[in-house]
Enzyme design. Structure first.
Site, PDB file in Angstrom:
ATOM      1  N   LYS A 163       4.625  -9.996 -12.629  1.00 51.65           N
ATOM      2  CA  LYS A 163       5.122 -10.364 -11.302  1.00 51.65           C
ATOM      3  C   LYS A 163       5.937 -11.649 -11.411  1.00 51.65           C
ATOM      4  O   LYS A 163       5.749 -12.432 -12.354  1.00 51.65           O
ATOM      5  CB  LYS A 163       3.952 -10.661 -10.356  1.00 51.65           C
ATOM      6  CG  LYS A 163       2.972  -9.533 -10.217  1.00 51.65           C
ATOM      7  CD  LYS A 163       3.495  -8.498  -9.278  1.00 51.65           C
ATOM      8  CE  LYS A 163       2.526  -7.358  -9.131  1.00 51.65           C
ATOM      9  NZ  LYS A 163       3.141  -6.203  -8.482  1.00 51.65           N
TER      10      LYS A 163
ATOM     11  N   LYS B 164      -3.200   6.312  -6.107  1.00 50.57           N
ATOM     12  CA  LYS B 164      -3.741   5.305  -7.019  1.00 50.57           C
ATOM     13  C   LYS B 164      -4.380   4.179  -6.209  1.00 50.57           C
ATOM     14  O   LYS B 164      -3.980   3.999  -5.066  1.00 50.57           O
ATOM     15  CB  LYS B 164      -2.633   4.814  -7.947  1.00 50.57           C
ATOM     16  CG  LYS B 164      -1.880   3.563  -7.459  1.00 50.57           C
ATOM     17  CD  LYS B 164      -1.051   2.940  -8.525  1.00 50.57           C
ATOM     18  CE  LYS B 164      -1.067   1.441  -8.351  1.00 50.57           C
ATOM     19  NZ  LYS B 164      -0.182   0.662  -9.138  1.00 50.57           N
TER      20      LYS B 164
ATOM     21  N   HIS C  77       3.333   7.697  -9.151  1.00 46.15           N
ATOM     22  CA  HIS C  77       4.686   7.957  -8.629  1.00 46.15           C
ATOM     23  C   HIS C  77       5.764   7.715  -9.690  1.00 46.15           C
ATOM     24  O   HIS C  77       6.884   8.180  -9.540  1.00 46.15           O
ATOM     25  CB  HIS C  77       4.955   7.179  -7.342  1.00 46.15           C
ATOM     26  CG  HIS C  77       5.106   5.720  -7.530  1.00 46.15           C
ATOM     27  ND1 HIS C  77       4.040   4.866  -7.554  1.00 46.15           N
ATOM     28  CD2 HIS C  77       6.203   4.949  -7.718  1.00 46.15           C
ATOM     29  CE1 HIS C  77       4.470   3.647  -7.748  1.00 46.15           C
ATOM     30  NE2 HIS C  77       5.787   3.654  -7.851  1.00 46.15           N
TER      31      HIS C  77
ATOM     32  N   ARG D 142      -7.738   6.998  11.783  1.00 49.88           N
ATOM     33  CA  ARG D 142      -8.829   6.657  12.697  1.00 49.88           C
ATOM     34  C   ARG D 142      -8.336   6.395  14.118  1.00 49.88           C
ATOM     35  O   ARG D 142      -9.002   6.685  15.084  1.00 49.88           O
ATOM     36  CB  ARG D 142      -9.458   5.363  12.188  1.00 49.88           C
ATOM     37  CG  ARG D 142     -10.848   5.465  11.772  1.00 49.88           C
ATOM     38  CD  ARG D 142     -11.305   4.133  11.268  1.00 49.88           C
ATOM     39  NE  ARG D 142     -10.226   3.231  10.856  1.00 49.88           N
ATOM     40  CZ  ARG D 142     -10.420   2.083  10.253  1.00 49.88           C
ATOM     41  NH1 ARG D 142     -11.635   1.694   9.983  1.00 49.88           N
ATOM     42  NH2 ARG D 142      -9.415   1.309   9.900  1.00 49.88           N
TER      43      ARG D 142
ATOM     44  N   GLU E  84       8.748  -7.185 -12.367  1.00 52.50           N
ATOM     45  CA  GLU E  84       8.915  -7.289 -10.918  1.00 52.50           C
ATOM     46  C   GLU E  84       9.253  -8.730 -10.566  1.00 52.50           C
ATOM     47  O   GLU E  84       8.736  -9.656 -11.194  1.00 52.50           O
ATOM     48  CB  GLU E  84       7.624  -6.861 -10.210  1.00 52.50           C
ATOM     49  CG  GLU E  84       7.301  -5.394 -10.454  1.00 52.50           C
ATOM     50  CD  GLU E  84       5.974  -5.007  -9.836  1.00 52.50           C
ATOM     51  OE1 GLU E  84       5.962  -4.640  -8.657  1.00 52.50           O
ATOM     52  OE2 GLU E  84       4.966  -5.084 -10.540  1.00 52.50           O
TER      53      GLU E  84
ATOM     54  N   ASP F 193      -3.518  -2.560 -12.828  1.00 47.29           N
ATOM     55  CA  ASP F 193      -2.562  -2.167 -11.787  1.00 47.29           C
ATOM     56  C   ASP F 193      -1.349  -1.427 -12.371  1.00 47.29           C
ATOM     57  O   ASP F 193      -0.787  -0.547 -11.720  1.00 47.29           O
ATOM     58  CB  ASP F 193      -2.087  -3.423 -11.034  1.00 47.29           C
ATOM     59  CG  ASP F 193      -1.358  -3.082  -9.746  1.00 47.29           C
ATOM     60  OD1 ASP F 193      -1.873  -2.250  -8.994  1.00 47.29           O
ATOM     61  OD2 ASP F 193      -0.263  -3.639  -9.517  1.00 47.29           O
TER      62      ASP F 193
ATOM     63  N   HIS G 286       0.955   3.361 -14.980  1.00 47.06           N
ATOM     64  CA  HIS G 286       2.403   3.572 -15.049  1.00 47.06           C
ATOM     65  C   HIS G 286       2.951   3.409 -16.468  1.00 47.06           C
ATOM     66  O   HIS G 286       3.688   4.271 -16.966  1.00 47.06           O
ATOM     67  CB  HIS G 286       3.146   2.599 -14.130  1.00 47.06           C
ATOM     68  CG  HIS G 286       2.702   2.666 -12.705  1.00 47.06           C
ATOM     69  ND1 HIS G 286       2.431   3.851 -12.070  1.00 47.06           N
ATOM     70  CD2 HIS G 286       2.499   1.701 -11.789  1.00 47.06           C
ATOM     71  CE1 HIS G 286       2.070   3.593 -10.819  1.00 47.06           C
ATOM     72  NE2 HIS G 286       2.102   2.299 -10.631  1.00 47.06           N
TER      73      HIS G 286
HETATM   74  P1  NAP Z   1      -3.344   0.966   4.654  1.00 40.88           P
HETATM   75  O1  NAP Z   1      -2.030   0.476   5.126  1.00 40.88           O
HETATM   76  O2  NAP Z   1      -4.525   0.068   4.736  1.00 40.88           O
HETATM   77  O3  NAP Z   1      -3.667   2.292   5.510  1.00 40.88           O
HETATM   78  C1  NAP Z   1      -4.912   2.910   5.461  1.00 40.88           C
HETATM   79  C2  NAP Z   1      -4.905   4.193   6.268  1.00 40.88           C
HETATM   80  O4  NAP Z   1      -6.213   4.747   6.180  1.00 40.88           O
HETATM   81  C3  NAP Z   1      -4.584   3.999   7.745  1.00 40.88           C
HETATM   82  O5  NAP Z   1      -3.823   5.092   8.182  1.00 40.88           O
HETATM   83  C4  NAP Z   1      -5.974   4.022   8.371  1.00 40.88           C
HETATM   84  O6  NAP Z   1      -5.976   4.506   9.679  1.00 40.88           O
HETATM   85  C5  NAP Z   1      -6.676   5.024   7.497  1.00 40.88           C
HETATM   86  N1  NAP Z   1      -8.125   4.843   7.574  1.00 40.88           N
HETATM   87  C6  NAP Z   1      -8.817   3.732   7.259  1.00 40.88           C
HETATM   88  N2  NAP Z   1     -10.137   3.957   7.471  1.00 40.88           N
HETATM   89  C7  NAP Z   1     -10.258   5.233   7.914  1.00 40.88           C
HETATM   90  C8  NAP Z   1     -11.346   6.048   8.304  1.00 40.88           C
HETATM   91  N3  NAP Z   1     -12.605   5.610   8.293  1.00 40.88           N
HETATM   92  N4  NAP Z   1     -11.080   7.301   8.700  1.00 40.88           N
HETATM   93  C9  NAP Z   1      -9.806   7.775   8.728  1.00 40.88           C
HETATM   94  N5  NAP Z   1      -8.736   7.065   8.370  1.00 40.88           N
HETATM   95  C10 NAP Z   1      -8.950   5.803   7.973  1.00 40.88           C
HETATM   96  O7  NAP Z   1      -3.298   1.504   3.161  1.00 40.88           O
HETATM   97  P2  NAP Z   1      -2.005   1.915   2.309  1.00 40.88           P
HETATM   98  O8  NAP Z   1      -1.357   0.707   1.775  1.00 40.88           O
HETATM   99  O9  NAP Z   1      -1.173   2.887   3.096  1.00 40.88           O
HETATM  100  O10 NAP Z   1      -2.677   2.656   1.053  1.00 40.88           O
HETATM  101  C11 NAP Z   1      -3.200   3.959   1.121  1.00 40.88           C
HETATM  102  C12 NAP Z   1      -3.566   4.415  -0.292  1.00 40.88           C
HETATM  103  O11 NAP Z   1      -2.390   4.447  -1.078  1.00 40.88           O
HETATM  104  C13 NAP Z   1      -4.535   3.466  -1.016  1.00 40.88           C
HETATM  105  O12 NAP Z   1      -5.340   4.220  -1.888  1.00 40.88           O
HETATM  106  C14 NAP Z   1      -3.588   2.580  -1.846  1.00 40.88           C
HETATM  107  O13 NAP Z   1      -4.228   2.064  -2.979  1.00 40.88           O
HETATM  108  C15 NAP Z   1      -2.537   3.610  -2.224  1.00 40.88           C
HETATM  109  N6  NAP Z   1      -1.226   3.036  -2.565  1.00 40.88           N
HETATM  110  C16 NAP Z   1      -0.569   2.262  -1.650  1.00 40.88           C
HETATM  111  C17 NAP Z   1       0.673   1.745  -1.980  1.00 40.88           C
HETATM  112  C18 NAP Z   1       1.456   0.924  -1.004  1.00 40.88           C
HETATM  113  O14 NAP Z   1       2.572   0.499  -1.360  1.00 40.88           O
HETATM  114  N7  NAP Z   1       0.954   0.680   0.208  1.00 40.88           N
HETATM  115  C19 NAP Z   1       1.237   1.995  -3.238  1.00 40.88           C
HETATM  116  C20 NAP Z   1       0.541   2.800  -4.139  1.00 40.88           C
HETATM  117  C21 NAP Z   1      -0.689   3.311  -3.774  1.00 40.88           C
HETATM  118  P3  NAP Z   1      -5.973   3.521  10.964  1.00 40.88           P
HETATM  119  O15 NAP Z   1      -4.663   2.774  10.894  1.00 40.88           O
HETATM  120  O16 NAP Z   1      -6.025   4.432  12.114  1.00 40.88           O
HETATM  121  O17 NAP Z   1      -7.159   2.621  10.792  1.00 40.88           O
END
Ligand code: NAP
Length: 479
Positions: free
Chosen positions: A327, A144, A174, A51, A212, A231, A236
């Protein structure tokens, strides 16, 4: 050993959520490593989407920061960044989509990686179709969690399948990208040694542990809606169970492998409450409790779960699989331990019956395998027995060849190759929810509360009792 990197065709990878936590911690570094390894075609491009209103320079700076490899050659980072562009798009609006339609090229592998919250999967898929960006050959990758229960997983599947066919959809778990997990398949199906032993007449039980040491601090609010069952177990641990228990597929193709995994999930018996132990970590010293971290003083969500699972088929009847994850445990450790039955008769006078062999497949730390055996205690003093292990740590034994890749690197390259073997199929995910849902519903109906356990322990007392009543013991988590 010779390193073998098989280059992939030129691609346009559109990464939604390109500024997010997952992208920065795993996806960008993973892509950079594959670039450095020489796997990219020179015409490949990664189009970051989020965004935020960022120009190319600011975005590339962010990507460079997330690579954060002090050993990386600055020129290589610059060269990698030449493959990276940025488009600001609102996933739920109309802004930016025309620009993306202009940016993607024909005759290039096209993949959309949705590293965004699942509520965006449907809106993004619909817009990719509406703006003519999705083609019959393009791929869509989703992160996920894939649903919260069976109903929500079905809705996500319907939303994706309205615009993409199943062969285009890559649902990431993963764990399947981990080197050891794939090695489990190699161990079972590329060697003739273990497979004749891989059944209930030779195997007493199997323990699958994903422990963990970290708390849920920082993501407690999200975690409290989910808990260890949703989770970790439904996805997993379920995948690890499937790969351990499945029949040999007739060939190593995506559907042959996934058909066999599905049969395992469908063979799972319902789990009675007496075969489940749920826990929640309590405050310890400076460390807050689960309830502090979740911001919910009345939370009944589990941060730990242990359970006994029966796979009701000819191969496994009578051999339980014990699953355990949590955890704030003593150590970060993931492993599959296969306990073979004890020798039926002892021939050495005075010696105790030796333990059966245990094959431990370690996912972390130190990916590798260990086979615990009984040998003669060396030296004089008669026929005394002791335990010795045949140890194989992959990092040591594979010195000279390419080091194991991070799971995300492997999986992204599989997407570009069009290989779905290590991704979950829609029916697999739904079947896993169909098994998990009644277990979770039972806790709500009975208003059960998780048992408290100490930070740095091996989990609650109930988990130990779960094993003791079967005359077995958990392997230790750390010293
Ligand atoms: P995050 O840090 O909250 O990042 C969200 C991303 O989505 C940001 O790039 C944000 O862009 C974008 N976004 C949000 N609203 C949007 C919109 N309306 N239009 C376009 N882009 C938008 O989330 P995350 O932790 O990376 O997780 C992403 C996915 O991976 C989720 O489904 C999560 O469950 C999964 N996941 C994450 C992890 C992890 O370790 N983080 C592990 C496993 C799975 P802006 O920054 O520009 O707002």
């Amino acid at each position: 050993m010779v390193s073998r990197v098989i280059p992939v065709k030129a691609f346009d990878l559109v990464l939604f959520g390109a500024t997010g936590d997952l992208a920065q911690r795993k996806i960008w570094p993973g892509l950079f490593h594959r670039f450095v390894a020489g796997q990219f075609d020179e015409h490949s491009r990664i189009l970051g989407v989020s965004r935020s209103d960022l120009d190319q320079a600011a975005f590339r700076k962010k990507v460079a920061k997330s690579i954060e490899d002090p050993k990386a050659d600055k020129d290589l980072i610059e060269k990698f960044l030449e493959h990276v562009d940025y488009i600001s798009i609102d996933a739920t609006g109309e802004r930016g989509w025309d620009a993306l339609a202009q940016a993607v090229r024909p005759d290039t592998v096209r993949a959309f990686y949705l590293s965004v919250a699942p509520r965006f999967f449907g809106p993004i898929a619909r817009r990719l179709e509406k703006f003519g960006i999705a083609t019959p050959d393009s791929r869509i990758v989703v992160e996920k969690p894939f649903g919260h229960d069976l109903e929500s997983a079905k809705t996500l599947n319907e939303e994706l399948r309205a615009c993409f066919q199943e062969h285009q959809i890559y649902r990431i778990d993963h764990y399947l990208g981990k080197e050891t997990v794939q090695n489990l398949m190699a161990l079972r199906f590329a060697n003739s040694l273990f497979e004749p032993l891989w059944n209930s007449s030779q195997i007493d039980h199997v323990q699958i542990t994903v422990a963990e040491s970290l708390s849920v601090e920082g993501r407690g609010e999200y975690y409290d809606q989910s808990g260890a069952m949703r989770d970790m177990v439904q996805n997993h641990l379920m995948q690890l169970l499937c790969l351990t228990a499945m029949e040999p597929p007739s060939k190593f193709t995506p559907n042959a492998v996934r058909n066999e995994k599905l049969k395992v999930i469908e063979a799972l018996e319902p789990v009675p409450p007496s075969d489940i132990a749920r826990g929640q970590y309590r405050a310890f010293g400076e460390q807050g409790s689960y309830r502090d971290h979740s911001g919910n003083p009345d939370s009944t969500t589990e941060s730990f779960i242990a359970m006994k699972v029966e796979v009701a088929n000819w191969r496994w009847a009578g051999t339980p699989f014990y699953l355990r994850t949590g955890k704030c445990l003593r150590q970060r450790l993931s492993e599959i331990a296969v306990f073979f039955r004890n020798p039926p008769h002892m021939i050495f006078p005075g010696a105790e019956t030796p333990q059966g062999n245990v094959l431990v497949i370690r996912l972390q730390p130190d990916e590798g395998m260990t086979l615990h055996t009984t040998i003669k205690d060396p030296g004089p003093g008669g026929m005394r027995l002791t335990e010795a292990s045949l140890d194989m740590t992959f990092a040591d034994s594979l010195k000279g060849s390419e080091q194991p890749q991070d799971a995300y690197e492997r999986l992204i390259m599989d997407v570009i190759r069009g290989d779905q073997t290590l991704f979950m199929r829609g029916d697999e995910v739904e079947s896993a929810w169909a098994w998990a849902d009644p277990i979770i519903a039972g806790w709500t109906e009975r208003k059960t509360k998780p048992q408290q356990y100490d930070v740095g322990s091996a989990g609650p007392e109930d988990a130990l009792l779960l094993m003791h009543k079967d005359g077995r013991r958990w392997r230790s988590i750390g010293a």
